[in-house]
Design an enzyme around this catalytic site. Structure first.
Site, PDB file in Angstrom:
ATOM      1  N   GLY A 192       0.824  -1.207   0.000  1.00 50.51           N
ATOM      2  CA  GLY A 192       0.000   0.000   0.000  1.00 50.51           C
ATOM      3  C   GLY A 192       0.858   1.256   0.000  1.00 50.51           C
ATOM      4  CG  ASP A 193      -0.680   5.218   1.098  1.00 53.89           C
ATOM      5  OD1 ASP A 193      -0.955   4.295   1.872  1.00 53.89           O
ATOM      6  OD2 ASP A 193      -1.005   6.396   1.299  1.00 53.89           O
ATOM      7  CD  GLU A 228     -12.324  -0.256   7.379  1.00 55.26           C
ATOM      8  OE1 GLU A 228     -12.439  -0.961   8.380  1.00 55.26           O
ATOM      9  OE2 GLU A 228     -11.340  -0.330   6.617  1.00 55.26           O
ATOM     10  CB  VAL A 233     -14.772 -12.828   5.522  1.00 56.26           C
ATOM     11  CG1 VAL A 233     -15.839 -11.815   5.178  1.00 56.26           C
ATOM     12  CG2 VAL A 233     -15.071 -14.148   4.872  1.00 56.26           C
ATOM     13  CD  GLN A 234     -15.079  -6.437   3.822  1.00 55.21           C
ATOM     14  OE1 GLN A 234     -15.374  -5.468   3.145  1.00 55.21           O
ATOM     15  NE2 GLN A 234     -14.858  -6.328   5.121  1.00 55.21           N
ATOM     16  CB  SER A 239      -4.360  -1.968  -1.085  1.00 56.47           C
ATOM     17  OG  SER A 239      -5.414  -1.521  -0.263  1.00 56.47           O
ATOM     18  CB  ILE A 240      -8.941  -5.403  -0.371  1.00 55.03           C
ATOM     19  CG1 ILE A 240      -9.007  -4.801   1.039  1.00 55.03           C
ATOM     20  CG2 ILE A 240      -8.338  -6.791  -0.377  1.00 55.03           C
ATOM     21  CD1 ILE A 240     -10.074  -5.469   1.917  1.00 55.03           C
ATOM     22  CG  ASP A 241      -8.254  -0.562   1.660  1.00 59.18           C
ATOM     23  OD1 ASP A 241      -9.032  -1.482   1.946  1.00 59.18           O
ATOM     24  OD2 ASP A 241      -7.367  -0.149   2.436  1.00 59.18           O
TER      25      ASP A 241
HETATM   26  O1  F6P Z   1      -5.815  -1.816   3.859  1.00 60.49           O
HETATM   27  C1  F6P Z   1      -6.489  -3.029   3.862  1.00 60.49           C
HETATM   28  C2  F6P Z   1      -7.354  -3.173   5.075  1.00 60.49           C
HETATM   29  O2  F6P Z   1      -7.997  -4.421   5.011  1.00 60.49           O
HETATM   30  C3  F6P Z   1      -8.361  -2.055   5.302  1.00 60.49           C
HETATM   31  O3  F6P Z   1      -9.491  -2.173   4.481  1.00 60.49           O
HETATM   32  C4  F6P Z   1      -8.632  -2.197   6.778  1.00 60.49           C
HETATM   33  O4  F6P Z   1      -9.029  -0.963   7.336  1.00 60.49           O
HETATM   34  C5  F6P Z   1      -7.302  -2.619   7.329  1.00 60.49           C
HETATM   35  O5  F6P Z   1      -6.560  -3.166   6.244  1.00 60.49           O
HETATM   36  C6  F6P Z   1      -7.381  -3.645   8.426  1.00 60.49           C
HETATM   37  O6  F6P Z   1      -6.101  -3.821   8.909  1.00 60.49           O
HETATM   38  P1  F6P Z   1      -5.654  -5.039   9.834  1.00 60.49           P
HETATM   39  O7  F6P Z   1      -5.524  -6.244   8.978  1.00 60.49           O
HETATM   40  O8  F6P Z   1      -4.364  -4.611  10.408  1.00 60.49           O
HETATM   41  O9  F6P Z   1      -6.743  -5.247  10.851  1.00 60.49           O
END
Ligand code: F6P
Length: 366
Positions: free
Chosen positions: A104-105, A250, A285-286, A150-152
């Site tokens: 990610g960034d 979120e 799970v996402q 990144s899934i985001d």
């Molecule tokens: O950046 C990916 C992500 O899954 C976000 O969507 C989420 O806010 C965060 O990581 C969750 O992080 P962690 O796996 O540290 O709980």
């Protein structure tokens, strides 16, 4: 012979394995020595067995697997200068001065800091007698390329980040499943989805899942949004809709920057509509499970391009983000992509929601 290393960093994302596989095999095909770094940037700091020479078959049967087979971490040590000094030592010990980072960034920015410090780190290592001067002279520049894993889907410079398509499928499957139980009971469901500060997963899953209402960070609702949301759901019921679905990112906030939680949405709906409301937080799970077809072929093309980028780079190479634009592999200067990504919260704060959406890229509706 150039020596390159590949690593995955930050939150895992389905499709990272396809990038690693393509980097390894493309680089071998281009005549380079290839190393994989286990456990992300932390693996560079630790060295030893965490940096392993890879061959063609080291990456067999991995592209259909979820997560990252070489591991990942959010490394605190790499954020320190001492950590980066050790990382430089461990790379030089193997003659590596080219890196492909999938992350990610935050990970990509950290790697760019490392790149800019590289000549000074080398000087320190030579002075301390840890690296012979002729080795340092041969590897005076660190070449890097980044692929956003990144899934985001939260990065400027690419239409899609690796893993976002799979996560979106996972969410839409969940919404479909929830819709059938919601319809059976004439219930409302609040579905909270990941994305950190980015509303891509929420917006696209709401469209694809036929949700009634969606809350995303890039378009904070105006005061009174609760009334509007309830009105929409009431109208749906009146028209005979048996299930109501509200998707909440979120990172959603109101116009004053206050977080909008799925619990708050549930309470509003339960109170004002006098309905049975349930919250489903989809959580990790996402992020898990096998990558979609897109998250296999697209990362393969990106990994191929990233490997060629670093193998053929000269000493004045500018770090590149290897992404997708209009369905084609596209190079963007890495740090300008990071900077433009970081401007988005400011645009939202200033109320320039259109610009925030546009900055997200062509995957968002403008
Ligand atoms: O950046 C990916 C992500 O899954 C976000 O969507 C989420 O806010 C965060 O990581 C969750 O992080 P962690 O796996 O540290 O709980």
């Amino acid at each position: 012979r150039p020596a390159i290393a590949v690593l995955t960093s930050g939150g895992d994302a389905p499709g990272m394995n396809a990038v690693v596989r393509a980097v390894v095999r493309t680089a071998i095909g281009a005549g380079a020595d290839v190393f994989a770094v286990y456990e992300g940037l932390q693996g560079l700091v630790d060295g030893g067995q965490r940096i392993e020479r890879f061959g063609w078959s080291s990456v067999g049967s991995v592209q259909h697997r979820g997560g990252t087979v070489i591991g990942t971490a959010r490394s605190a040590d790499f954020r320190t200068r001492e950590g980066r000094r050790r990382a430089a030592l461990h790379l030089l010990e193997r003659g590596i001065d080219r890196l492909v980072v999938v992350g990610g960034d935050g990970s990509l920015t950290g790697t760019d800091v490392f790149r800019s410090e590289w000549p000074d780190l080398l000087d320190e290592l030579v002075e301390a007698g840890e690296v012979p001067a002729e080795i340092a002279a041969r590897h005076g520049h660190l070449v890097i390329a980044g692929v956003v894993g990144s899934i985001d889907n939260d990065m400027v410079g690419t239409d899609m980040t690796v893993g976002a398509d799979t996560a979106l499928h996972r969410i839409v499957d969940a919404i479909d499943a929830l819709a059938s139980t919601a319809a059976s009971h004439q219930r409302s469901f609040v579905v909270e989805v990941m994305g950190r500060h980015c509303g891509y997963l929420a917006l696209m899953s709401a469209i694809a899942g036929g949700a009634d209402y969606v809350l995303i960070p890039e378009n904070p609702p105006a005061d009174g949004w609760e009334d509007e949301m309830c009105e929409r759901l009431r109208a749906g019921r009146a028209a005979g809709r048996r299930e109501s679905i509200v998707v909440v990112a979120e990172g959603a906030t109101d116009r004053h920057g206050n977080p909008i939680t799925s619990g708050h949405v549930r309470d509003v709906l339960a109170e004002r509509l006098a309905e049975d409301v349930r919250v489903t937080i989809l959580g990790h799970v996402q992020r898990g499970g096998a990558p979609s077809a897109y998250d296999r072929w697209m990362p393969t093309l990106l990994g191929h391009a990233a490997a060629l980028e670093v193998v053929h780079a000269g000493p004045d190479h500018e770090p590149q983000l290897i992404g997708v634009r209009n369905n084609r592999v596209h190079r963007t200067p890495l740090m300008s992509a990071v900077e433009r990504t970081r401007q988005i919260p400011g645009l939202i704060q200033a109320g320039d929601y259109r610009a925030a959406m546009a900055a997200r890229g062509s995957s968002f509706t403008d």
